[in-house]
Design a protein around this motif. Sequence first.
Motif, PDB file in Angstrom:
ATOM      1  N   SER A 195       0.815  -1.216   0.000  1.00 26.18           N
ATOM      2  CA  SER A 195       0.000   0.000   0.000  1.00 26.18           C
ATOM      3  C   SER A 195       0.848   1.265   0.000  1.00 26.18           C
ATOM      4  CB  SER A 195      -0.939  -0.001   1.208  1.00 26.18           C
ATOM      5  OG  SER A 195      -0.191   0.042   2.411  1.00 26.18           O
ATOM      6  N   PHE A 196       2.178   1.138   0.241  1.00 24.23           N
ATOM      7  CA  PHE A 196       3.082   2.301   0.235  1.00 24.23           C
ATOM      8  C   PHE A 196       3.751   2.488  -1.129  1.00 24.23           C
ATOM      9  CE2 PHE A 196       3.185   0.919   4.702  1.00 24.23           C
ATOM     10  CZ  PHE A 196       2.887   2.096   5.341  1.00 24.23           C
ATOM     11  N   LYS A 197       3.862   1.417  -1.881  1.00 21.70           N
ATOM     12  CA  LYS A 197       4.794   1.375  -3.006  1.00 21.70           C
ATOM     13  C   LYS A 197       4.121   1.737  -4.328  1.00 21.70           C
ATOM     14  CE  LYS A 197       8.343  -1.673  -4.931  1.00 21.70           C
ATOM     15  NZ  LYS A 197       8.919  -3.044  -4.885  1.00 21.70           N
ATOM     16  N   ALA A 198       4.576   2.850  -4.938  1.00 25.34           N
ATOM     17  CA  ALA A 198       4.119   3.196  -6.280  1.00 25.34           C
ATOM     18  C   ALA A 198       4.884   2.353  -7.304  1.00 25.34           C
ATOM     19  CB  ALA A 198       4.345   4.687  -6.539  1.00 25.34           C
ATOM     20  N   LEU A 199       4.206   1.991  -8.376  1.00 26.32           N
ATOM     21  CA  LEU A 199       4.849   1.170  -9.407  1.00 26.32           C
ATOM     22  C   LEU A 199       5.701   2.054 -10.319  1.00 26.32           C
ATOM     23  CD1 LEU A 199       1.877  -1.206 -10.317  1.00 26.32           C
ATOM     24  CD2 LEU A 199       3.823  -1.647  -8.818  1.00 26.32           C
ATOM     25  N   GLN A 200       6.885   1.574 -10.632  1.00 25.43           N
ATOM     26  CA  GLN A 200       7.829   2.374 -11.417  1.00 25.43           C
ATOM     27  C   GLN A 200       7.320   2.626 -12.837  1.00 25.43           C
ATOM     28  OE1 GLN A 200      11.582   0.342 -11.228  1.00 25.43           O
ATOM     29  NE2 GLN A 200      11.997   0.993  -9.117  1.00 25.43           N
ATOM     30  N   LYS A 201       6.506   1.733 -13.354  1.00 22.68           N
ATOM     31  CA  LYS A 201       6.037   1.872 -14.736  1.00 22.68           C
ATOM     32  C   LYS A 201       4.817   2.781 -14.866  1.00 22.68           C
ATOM     33  CE  LYS A 201       7.756  -2.639 -16.265  1.00 22.68           C
ATOM     34  NZ  LYS A 201       7.408  -3.921 -16.918  1.00 22.68           N
ATOM     35  N   ALA A 202       4.360   3.337 -13.760  1.00 22.28           N
ATOM     36  CA  ALA A 202       3.162   4.178 -13.795  1.00 22.28           C
ATOM     37  C   ALA A 202       3.371   5.394 -14.690  1.00 22.28           C
ATOM     38  CB  ALA A 202       2.786   4.612 -12.385  1.00 22.28           C
ATOM     39  N   LEU A 203       2.367   5.718 -15.504  1.00 19.67           N
ATOM     40  CA  LEU A 203       2.421   6.859 -16.418  1.00 19.67           C
ATOM     41  C   LEU A 203       1.541   7.988 -15.907  1.00 19.67           C
ATOM     42  CD1 LEU A 203       2.031   4.981 -19.841  1.00 19.67           C
ATOM     43  CD2 LEU A 203       4.162   5.761 -18.761  1.00 19.67           C
ATOM     44  N   GLN A 204       1.949   9.219 -16.215  1.00 18.09           N
ATOM     45  CA  GLN A 204       1.098  10.366 -15.935  1.00 18.09           C
ATOM     46  C   GLN A 204      -0.116  10.322 -16.870  1.00 18.09           C
ATOM     47  OE1 GLN A 204       1.621  12.605 -13.454  1.00 18.09           O
ATOM     48  NE2 GLN A 204       3.354  11.303 -12.859  1.00 18.09           N
ATOM     49  N   ASP A 205      -1.201  10.950 -16.440  1.00 21.36           N
ATOM     50  CA  ASP A 205      -2.426  10.882 -17.239  1.00 21.36           C
ATOM     51  C   ASP A 205      -2.210  11.384 -18.665  1.00 21.36           C
ATOM     52  OD1 ASP A 205      -3.542   9.961 -14.942  1.00 21.36           O
ATOM     53  OD2 ASP A 205      -4.991  11.587 -14.687  1.00 21.36           O
ATOM     54  N   HIS A 206      -1.425  12.457 -18.838  1.00 13.53           N
ATOM     55  CA  HIS A 206      -1.257  13.026 -20.170  1.00 13.53           C
ATOM     56  C   HIS A 206      -0.352  12.171 -21.062  1.00 13.53           C
ATOM     57  CE1 HIS A 206       1.956  14.885 -17.687  1.00 13.53           C
ATOM     58  NE2 HIS A 206       2.693  14.650 -18.754  1.00 13.53           N
ATOM     59  N   ASP A 207       0.308  11.156 -20.466  1.00 17.20           N
ATOM     60  CA  ASP A 207       1.147  10.251 -21.260  1.00 17.20           C
ATOM     61  C   ASP A 207       0.417   8.979 -21.653  1.00 17.20           C
ATOM     62  OD1 ASP A 207       3.402  11.893 -21.197  1.00 17.20           O
ATOM     63  OD2 ASP A 207       4.021  11.122 -19.234  1.00 17.20           O
ATOM     64  N   LEU A 208      -0.839   8.832 -21.241  1.00 20.70           N
ATOM     65  CA  LEU A 208      -1.621   7.659 -21.607  1.00 20.70           C
ATOM     66  C   LEU A 208      -2.074   7.747 -23.054  1.00 20.70           C
ATOM     67  CD1 LEU A 208      -3.989   7.415 -18.478  1.00 20.70           C
ATOM     68  CD2 LEU A 208      -1.955   6.029 -18.919  1.00 20.70           C
ATOM     69  N   SER A 209      -2.303   6.558 -23.642  1.00 21.81           N
ATOM     70  CA  SER A 209      -2.975   6.555 -24.938  1.00 21.81           C
ATOM     71  C   SER A 209      -4.450   6.833 -24.709  1.00 21.81           C
ATOM     72  CB  SER A 209      -2.808   5.195 -25.614  1.00 21.81           C
ATOM     73  OG  SER A 209      -3.518   4.184 -24.902  1.00 21.81           O
ATOM     74  N   TRP A 210      -5.160   7.233 -25.766  1.00 22.26           N
ATOM     75  CA  TRP A 210      -6.581   7.514 -25.589  1.00 22.26           C
ATOM     76  C   TRP A 210      -7.332   6.266 -25.131  1.00 22.26           C
ATOM     77  CZ3 TRP A 210      -8.964  11.980 -25.169  1.00 22.26           C
ATOM     78  CH2 TRP A 210     -10.364  11.974 -25.128  1.00 22.26           C
ATOM     79  N   ARG A 211      -6.959   5.101 -25.640  1.00 18.86           N
ATOM     80  CA  ARG A 211      -7.594   3.845 -25.234  1.00 18.86           C
ATOM     81  C   ARG A 211      -7.345   3.585 -23.750  1.00 18.86           C
ATOM     82  NH1 ARG A 211      -5.181  -0.700 -24.218  1.00 18.86           N
ATOM     83  NH2 ARG A 211      -6.346  -2.687 -24.139  1.00 18.86           N
TER      84      ARG A 211
END
Length: 293
Positions: A169-185
Amino acid sequence: MNRILADPALEAQPNFEFPAYAAWLNAIIAGGPTREAALEQMAESWRLECQERIILWQQQSEEDLRVQREQEDQERTAKEAEAAEEQREAEKKKPKINDFDTEAIVADVLIPCPSQYALQKIKSMEYVELWYFSPEGCREALDSCRSTAEDSFGLAKVDGYVAFKPMASFKALQKALQDHDLSWRQFDMAKTSFLIHIDKCGWPDKHQQALALFFTLITNHEHRMRTRGEKTLLRYAGFVRREWHDRLAQNQGFNIGIFNSALYNTLSDDVWEAECDESIKLVYTSAKSSFRD
């Protein structure tokens, strides 16, 4: 009243002709009765006195029995209360499982589960990237669970107290993307899962409705069909949603469900300028490479 130590009914009548009773016997005879009449009078007096003591003995026995029963009842009540308290404590420590509807079946569509980190953010009503709710984010969370011990705990401050919480519950995933870097899908699928999870976690209806309208305005915006439309809308969505959470934390919340066209136009210009700069860099790099050749 003094206690009677033995049952008077078991006593044998004394022999009043013994020397021990001579004074009493002579006193009665002095009054006129014969010796035999005096002995009978003494015996009758003893029987009457014995009968009185028998009655007192019965009353004493009944009172003793009543007191004994009261004590036994009190002891039994205390033991039952103690057993009930132990049972309650045992029930508190026993793992709990909720009831279920015997007529209900599993849903036709199962929503993928995000990471514990994302779920904890949702439960705390804090900002978390939409990527965690995308299919890629949920798959990454599953892979991370397989390689990380879910029963590992760390210290955290909860409501002013220090408590143990799962490390996941403390650990953010390293591969997480910012919202503006997501694809539209990714954005479109993630926002649906996000809305479902905030509803499960009991977010206020007012906040849920504002977010639902916010996402609806983004996904149905007329500029989606333009060249840089989706890219600009993703930037708008990412920046505005983070700003909304920041302002809520400062007690300066605004209605995220109202689309700010002026801000959108500014972001659209930023995207266009960034693309122009990138094009110039590519042209410069290509020309420089050709000159060297």
